[in-house]
Each structure stands twice: as structure tokens, then as C-alpha cells.
Design a protein around this motif. Structure first.
Motif, PDB file in Angstrom:
ATOM      1  N   UNK A 181       0.739  -1.258  -0.025  1.00  0.00           N
ATOM      2  CA  UNK A 181       0.023  -0.092   0.085  1.00  0.00           C
ATOM      3  C   UNK A 181       0.889   1.127   0.068  1.00  0.00           C
ATOM      4  N   UNK A 182       1.844   1.039   0.480  1.00  0.00           N
ATOM      5  CA  UNK A 182       2.962   2.143   0.494  1.00  0.00           C
ATOM      6  C   UNK A 182       3.458   2.591  -0.889  1.00  0.00           C
ATOM      7  N   UNK A 183       3.965   1.430  -1.342  1.00  0.00           N
ATOM      8  CA  UNK A 183       4.380   1.583  -2.936  1.00  0.00           C
ATOM      9  C   UNK A 183       3.073   2.121  -3.737  1.00  0.00           C
ATOM     10  N   UNK A 184       1.966   1.536  -3.575  1.00  0.00           N
ATOM     11  CA  UNK A 184       0.659   2.129  -4.289  1.00  0.00           C
ATOM     12  C   UNK A 184       0.376   3.455  -4.127  1.00  0.00           C
ATOM     13  N   UNK A 185       0.685   3.886  -2.830  1.00  0.00           N
ATOM     14  CA  UNK A 185       0.678   5.431  -2.556  1.00  0.00           C
ATOM     15  C   UNK A 185       1.399   6.285  -3.485  1.00  0.00           C
ATOM     16  N   UNK A 186       2.576   5.683  -3.474  1.00  0.00           N
ATOM     17  CA  UNK A 186       3.615   6.693  -4.059  1.00  0.00           C
ATOM     18  C   UNK A 186       3.241   6.562  -5.625  1.00  0.00           C
ATOM     19  N   UNK A 187       2.975   5.258  -6.234  1.00  0.00           N
ATOM     20  CA  UNK A 187       2.746   5.244  -7.520  1.00  0.00           C
ATOM     21  C   UNK A 187       1.745   6.293  -8.010  1.00  0.00           C
ATOM     22  N   UNK A 188       0.340   6.179  -7.059  1.00  0.00           N
ATOM     23  CA  UNK A 188      -0.651   7.068  -7.189  1.00  0.00           C
ATOM     24  C   UNK A 188      -0.277   8.550  -7.356  1.00  0.00           C
ATOM     25  N   UNK A 189       0.697   9.067  -6.379  1.00  0.00           N
ATOM     26  CA  UNK A 189       1.250  10.367  -6.554  1.00  0.00           C
ATOM     27  C   UNK A 189       1.808  10.535  -7.664  1.00  0.00           C
ATOM     28  N   UNK A 190       2.538   9.497  -8.411  1.00  0.00           N
ATOM     29  CA  UNK A 190       3.508   9.870  -9.490  1.00  0.00           C
ATOM     30  C   UNK A 190       2.505  10.041 -10.860  1.00  0.00           C
ATOM     31  N   UNK A 191       1.387   9.233 -10.736  1.00  0.00           N
ATOM     32  CA  UNK A 191       0.492   9.148 -11.940  1.00  0.00           C
ATOM     33  C   UNK A 191      -0.223  10.322 -11.853  1.00  0.00           C
ATOM     34  N   UNK A 192      -0.645  10.677 -10.870  1.00  0.00           N
ATOM     35  CA  UNK A 192      -1.498  12.001 -10.694  1.00  0.00           C
ATOM     36  C   UNK A 192      -0.877  13.326 -10.994  1.00  0.00           C
ATOM     37  N   UNK A 193       0.431  13.215 -10.376  1.00  0.00           N
ATOM     38  CA  UNK A 193       1.235  14.570 -10.598  1.00  0.00           C
ATOM     39  C   UNK A 193       1.746  14.712 -11.608  1.00  0.00           C
ATOM     40  N   UNK A 194       2.141  13.646 -12.565  1.00  0.00           N
ATOM     41  CA  UNK A 194       2.855  14.110 -13.737  1.00  0.00           C
ATOM     42  C   UNK A 194       1.981  13.245 -14.919  1.00  0.00           C
ATOM     43  N   UNK A 195       0.879  12.367 -14.762  1.00  0.00           N
ATOM     44  CA  UNK A 195       0.241  11.980 -16.087  1.00  0.00           C
ATOM     45  C   UNK A 195       0.886  11.053 -16.557  1.00  0.00           C
ATOM     46  N   UNK A 196       2.166  10.663 -16.320  1.00  0.00           N
ATOM     47  CA  UNK A 196       3.009   9.727 -16.716  1.00  0.00           C
ATOM     48  C   UNK A 196       2.571   8.222 -16.147  1.00  0.00           C
ATOM     49  N   UNK A 197       2.999   7.176 -17.033  1.00  0.00           N
ATOM     50  CA  UNK A 197       2.783   5.701 -16.431  1.00  0.00           C
ATOM     51  C   UNK A 197       3.760   5.395 -15.662  1.00  0.00           C
ATOM     52  N   UNK A 198       3.387   3.917 -15.006  1.00  0.00           N
ATOM     53  CA  UNK A 198       4.477   3.429 -14.197  1.00  0.00           C
ATOM     54  C   UNK A 198       4.519   1.816 -14.792  1.00  0.00           C
ATOM     55  N   UNK A 199       5.612   1.331 -14.714  1.00  0.00           N
ATOM     56  CA  UNK A 199       5.917  -0.118 -15.153  1.00  0.00           C
ATOM     57  C   UNK A 199       6.384  -0.506 -13.820  1.00  0.00           C
ATOM     58  N   UNK A 200       5.511  -1.789 -13.246  1.00  0.00           N
ATOM     59  CA  UNK A 200       5.700  -2.369 -12.347  1.00  0.00           C
ATOM     60  C   UNK A 200       6.688  -3.888 -12.725  1.00  0.00           C
ATOM     61  N   UNK A 201       7.727  -3.941 -12.227  1.00  0.00           N
ATOM     62  CA  UNK A 201       8.768  -4.991 -12.647  1.00  0.00           C
ATOM     63  C   UNK A 201       9.568  -5.586 -11.494  1.00  0.00           C
ATOM     64  N   UNK A 202       9.824  -6.980 -11.484  1.00  0.00           N
ATOM     65  CA  UNK A 202      10.486  -7.559 -10.331  1.00  0.00           C
ATOM     66  C   UNK A 202      12.162  -7.607 -10.599  1.00  0.00           C
ATOM     67  N   UNK A 203      12.645  -7.335  -9.161  1.00  0.00           N
ATOM     68  CA  UNK A 203      13.945  -7.781  -9.353  1.00  0.00           C
ATOM     69  C   UNK A 203      14.201  -9.072  -8.646  1.00  0.00           C
ATOM     70  N   UNK A 204      13.282  -9.703  -8.253  1.00  0.00           N
ATOM     71  CA  UNK A 204      13.362 -11.135  -7.793  1.00  0.00           C
ATOM     72  C   UNK A 204      12.219 -11.939  -8.781  1.00  0.00           C
ATOM     73  N   UNK A 205      12.230 -13.042  -9.077  1.00  0.00           N
ATOM     74  CA  UNK A 205      11.460 -13.914  -9.775  1.00  0.00           C
ATOM     75  C   UNK A 205      10.032 -13.962  -9.208  1.00  0.00           C
ATOM     76  N   UNK A 206       9.976 -14.161  -7.879  1.00  0.00           N
ATOM     77  CA  UNK A 206       8.554 -14.476  -7.213  1.00  0.00           C
ATOM     78  C   UNK A 206       7.794 -13.230  -7.278  1.00  0.00           C
ATOM     79  N   UNK A 207       8.516 -11.905  -7.363  1.00  0.00           N
ATOM     80  CA  UNK A 207       7.675 -10.868  -7.634  1.00  0.00           C
ATOM     81  C   UNK A 207       6.741 -10.660  -8.601  1.00  0.00           C
ATOM     82  N   UNK A 208       6.905 -11.598  -9.723  1.00  0.00           N
ATOM     83  CA  UNK A 208       6.067 -11.214 -10.674  1.00  0.00           C
ATOM     84  C   UNK A 208       4.661 -11.987 -10.226  1.00  0.00           C
ATOM     85  N   UNK A 209       4.497 -12.900  -9.572  1.00  0.00           N
ATOM     86  CA  UNK A 209       3.282 -13.420  -9.024  1.00  0.00           C
ATOM     87  C   UNK A 209       2.927 -12.286  -7.940  1.00  0.00           C
TER      88      UNK A 209
END
Length: 444
Positions: free
Chosen positions: A259-287
Motif C-alpha cells: 500500500x505504501x508503494x501504491x501510494x507513491x505510484x498514485x502520486x506519480x501518476x496524478x502529479x505527472x500524468x505519466x505511466x508506471x511499469x511494475x517490474x520484478x527484481x526477484x522472480x517471485x515478485x512477478x506473482x
């Protein structure tokens, strides 16, 4: 032990490549190999990996084809289990333990120590408590200071004392081992070898950006993680009591942390209008990402968030970071990968991470580390993302470039030290190897 004959190649056996389920771990080896090889073609590096999959082997074959890779382990009697490892073990002048979150190959190093040949540690963390003792970096520093001077095990003390060089990739490890009165020829700070990684797949990154409708320089990369990596599922092994404990911790904290990460993503999108790519550093994070994103985002934000459906490889991920406006990550190595390509990054640190996160303060960018449970975490993330958004057109970021340059300068000195330990007595390279870096701990 006698030094190699003049004119003969200096042979370094690098024990590294601990895992392939983490692109940060994958990056340790090419970084170390690169700075060692930069000293000349007469420096021969043989990689002795703990774990390499086929795609990582292709990466080395395509991008560092001069690296010899030998597989095998040491048996209970300390003998190599393969002929190729036996040959490399016999020929090597020095054994170097690659960057890691501890003595990953401590037993191997102890067997080598008994041969009397030189060995050293190329940027490691040695956390006296480990991830099962949650703490902020400030709390970890207080804990290290409170330990008695005989806290370090005698086995580890003996191994460290016999090393030709022991580079600590964070100043908390250095403070701990100094307070433990570890003796040896060289105990100093030295950054993670990932800072020297430079293997990018720009063609794959271009295709990925096109697939996800991302404009270079405009999007943010967000990297989620749980407090503990579920290694029993990653490696398909029976779950132990410890694994069950870690799963329970993740179940309790994943919703709030993400939820903390989602809050930061929300701020980025609303303040910039630019997209976000959610990607993994570790393989399990895909799921993990698929489970939470974009489900936990507001309705007006979710359409602007793309979630990778597959675990990408290191060269692709780094090349995408190079095209991003910034990287916001809950995993510790993505800020390093971003730094290698001049992209600003923010590390959202969880209290179950080791003291390795101190490495960013050591390079003068400690303000980019945000403790996830801090009361002002959301406010600090907003401010840091606003800074990234404001400088999107000025990449590569000047301060990021300076940070990377400082890390590379130090890594080059570390490489000279390693090679200098197997030079002819009194040779020029031996003198270079003794030279001290001008890069201090604490800033650039």
C-alpha cells in the motif's frame, strides 16, 4: 607461497553468481569480472558460480566471452567434484569471494585458506543479526555499537584475519568488524561490484517499451517485494519451519507494505500524468505484482500502470532502467542498476533487509533511502518523486553520474589490490595494488 612467474597470466578464481532468481545477484559477477579484466588481458578470470541458469550462461557467452566458467562443488573432504573445477582450483593464484550478503561461500574459502594461497573478499555485507531481527539502519547502527568485541565467531574471525583484503560494501559492516578487532592486511570499505555492471540489451528494452506503450524518459519503474523471499517456492524444496515463519511474516505485512508503494505510484501518476511499469527484481515478485497491481490502485490510476507478466533478465531490466525517468524500488540492488545508467532511484527499505542498505549513505545519497515504516515515509516519497519528475529532461542525472563514478573508482582500486596480491615481488602492479583510494566513505 611463491609468486607467479613473470610474464605468466595472473589467474583469479572468482566465487560468485549466488542466484539467478534475483537480477541483483546476477549482476555481481559481470561487474567484478569487468573491473578485474580492465587491468589487462593478462588477467585471467575464472568464474566459479553457485548457481547459473542457461540464460545467464548465454549472457556471459555473448557479452564477456573471454570468461571461463567452471562448475562443481567441494565434497566433504574438500576436494573438487568436477575435473574442470579441480583444474581451476589447482591453477588459480588467488580465490576472490564476490559481493554478497555474507559469507555465502565461507566453507569454500576455509578449504582454500588451508592451502596457504591468498584470498580476499570483494565487497561483502556481514550482518551480525540478520533479517530475522527487524530494524531500521539507524537501529542497526546502535545494535552494532552495543556488541561486545568478542561477538564475532572464532571461525569467521580466523577466516577474515587470513584474508589479503576484506572489502565491506557498507560502513556498518566495516564498523562491526573493526569493533570486533578483526586483523588482516587490509580491512576497508568497498562498494558492491554491481556498480560496475554494464551489460545492457537495448533492443529488448525498446521492444518492451513499445509493447507497454511507454515513452523513453517519461515513465517510472516500480519494484515490489515481500519482507522475505519465498526461497522454498523459488527452488521447489520442502518448506521448513523457518520458511513457514517467513511466509507468515509476509502474509501479515504484504498488504501494508505494498500500500505504501501504491501510494507513491498514485502520486506519480496524478502529479505527472505519466505511466508506471511494475517490474520484478526477484522472480517471485512477478506473482506478487500480479496479485496486488493494479487491483489496489485507485480507478483513475490503474489504467496508467503496466505490470510485467514475466521475470525479465538483467540486461533487459537495466536497459529499461536507462530509459526510465526514475526507479522506485523495494529491492536493494535496483538502485545500483539504475545508478549504472544515470537514472535516479529511491529505495523503499523494509526492516527485514540486512544492513547492506547503508551502502547508499556511504556514497553520499542516503536521503534516497526511505524506511517503509517511518512516519514520514509517504511525505518523503512524494518529495523524492517530485524531484525526479522535475528533472526528467536532464538525464543522466548529474549527481547519479557522480555517485557511479565514485563507486567505479573505488572498485578499480579494489581490483588493483586483488591483482597486486599475486604480482611478482616489488613489481609495478604490486605498488599500484597498495595505493589507497581517494574516495572516502560518506560522500562524493
Amino acid at each position: 607461497m611463491p609468486h607467479p612467474s613473470p610474464g605468466r597470466p595472473r589467474r583469479i578464481l572468482l566465487r560468485s553468481s549466488w542466484a539467478t532468481a534475483n537480477i541483483g545477484d546476477v549482476a555481481h559477477s559481470p561487474g567484478a569480472i569487468g573491473v578485474l579484466r580492465a587491468l589487462g588481458e593478462d588477467v585471467q578470470v575464472t568464474l566459479w558460480p553457485r548457481r547459473l541458469e542457461e540464460r545467464e550462461r548465454r549472457m556471459f557467452a555473448e557479452r564477456q566471452p573471454w570468461v571461463r566458467i567452471v562448475d562443481g562443488e567441494l565434497d566433504a573432504a574438500g576436494n573438487p567434484t568436477t575435473l574442470e573445477l579441480a583444474q581451476a582450483w589447482a591453477e588459480a593464484d588467488i580465490l576472490v569471494h564476490g559481493s554478497a550478503a555474507g559469507l555465502v561461500a565461507g566453507d569454500d574459502m576455509r578449504v582454500w585458506q588451508a592451502t596457504g594461497r591468498p584470498y580476499g573478499f570483494f565487497g561483502i555485507t556481514h550482518d551480525p543479526f540478520g533479517p530475522e531481527t527487524p530494524s531500521t539502519l539507524a537501529q542497526a547502527a546502535a545494535q552494532v555499537e552495543a556488541l561486545p568485541a568478542d561477538y564475532l565467531s572464532e571461525r569467521d574471525r580466523d577466516l577474515f584475519a587470513g584474508a589479503e583484503f576484506l572489502y565491506c560494501r557498507d560502513s556498518l559492516t566495516l564498523a562491526y568488524l573493526t569493533r570486533q578487532q578483526v586483523t588482516g592486511p587490509l580491512l576497508e570499505w568497498g562498494p558492491d561490484a554491481t556498480f560496475a555492471h554494464d551489460l545492457l540489451d537495448e533492443q529488448a528494452a525498446t521492444a518492451l517499451l513499445a509493447e507497454h506503450r511507454l515513452t523513453p524518459g517519461e515513465f517510472l519503474v516500480a519494484v515490489p517485494r515481500s519482507r522475505f523471499a519465498p526461497y522454498h517456492r523459488i527452488h521447489d524444496i520442502p518448506a521448513s519451519r523457518s520458511h513457514h515463519y517467513r511466509d507468515a511474516v509476509n502474509a501479515a505485512h504484504d498488504p501494508d507494505d505494498l500500500a505504501v508503494l501504491a501510494g507513491a505510484i498514485t502520486h506519480w501518476v496524478r502529479s505527472t500524468g505519466s505511466p508506471v511499469l511494475v517490474g520484478p527484481e526477484m522472480s517471485y515478485a512477478v506473482d506478487l505484482a500480479a496479485e496486488y497491481f493494479p487491483r489496489i490502485l485507485p480507478d483513475d490510476v490503474a489504467p496508467h500502470v503496466r505490470v510485467l507478466a514475466d521475470y525479465w533478465d538483467l540486461p533487459t531490466a537495466t536497459a529499461v532502467y536507462a530509459q526510465a525517468a526514475g526507479v522506485l524500488t523495494m529491492d536493494c540492488h535496483s538502485p545500483i542498476l539504475a545508478t549504472t545508467v544515470g537514472t535516479p532511484a529511491v529505495y523503499l527499505r523494509q526492516p527485514t533487509e540486512t544492513i547492506k542498505g547503508q551502502m547508499y549513505a556511504d556514497l553520499g545519497v542516503g536521503e534516497t533511502v526511505v524506511e517503509i515504516e517511518a512516519k514520514d515515509a509517504a511525505e518523503r516519497l512524494t518529495g523524492l518523486l517530485d524531484e525526479i519528475a522535475a528533472t526528467r529532461g536532464t538525464r543522466p542525472a548529474e549527481r547519479v553520474v557522480a555517485t557511479h563514478a565514485a563507486a567505479i573508482e573505488r572498485l578499480a582500486q579494489m581490483a588493483r589490490t586483488a591483482v597486486g596480491r599475486v604480482e611478482t615481488d616489488g613489481g609495478a602492479a604490486a605498488d599500484i595494488g597498495e595505493a589507497m583510494s581517494e574516495v572516502p566513505v560518506g560522500g562524493v
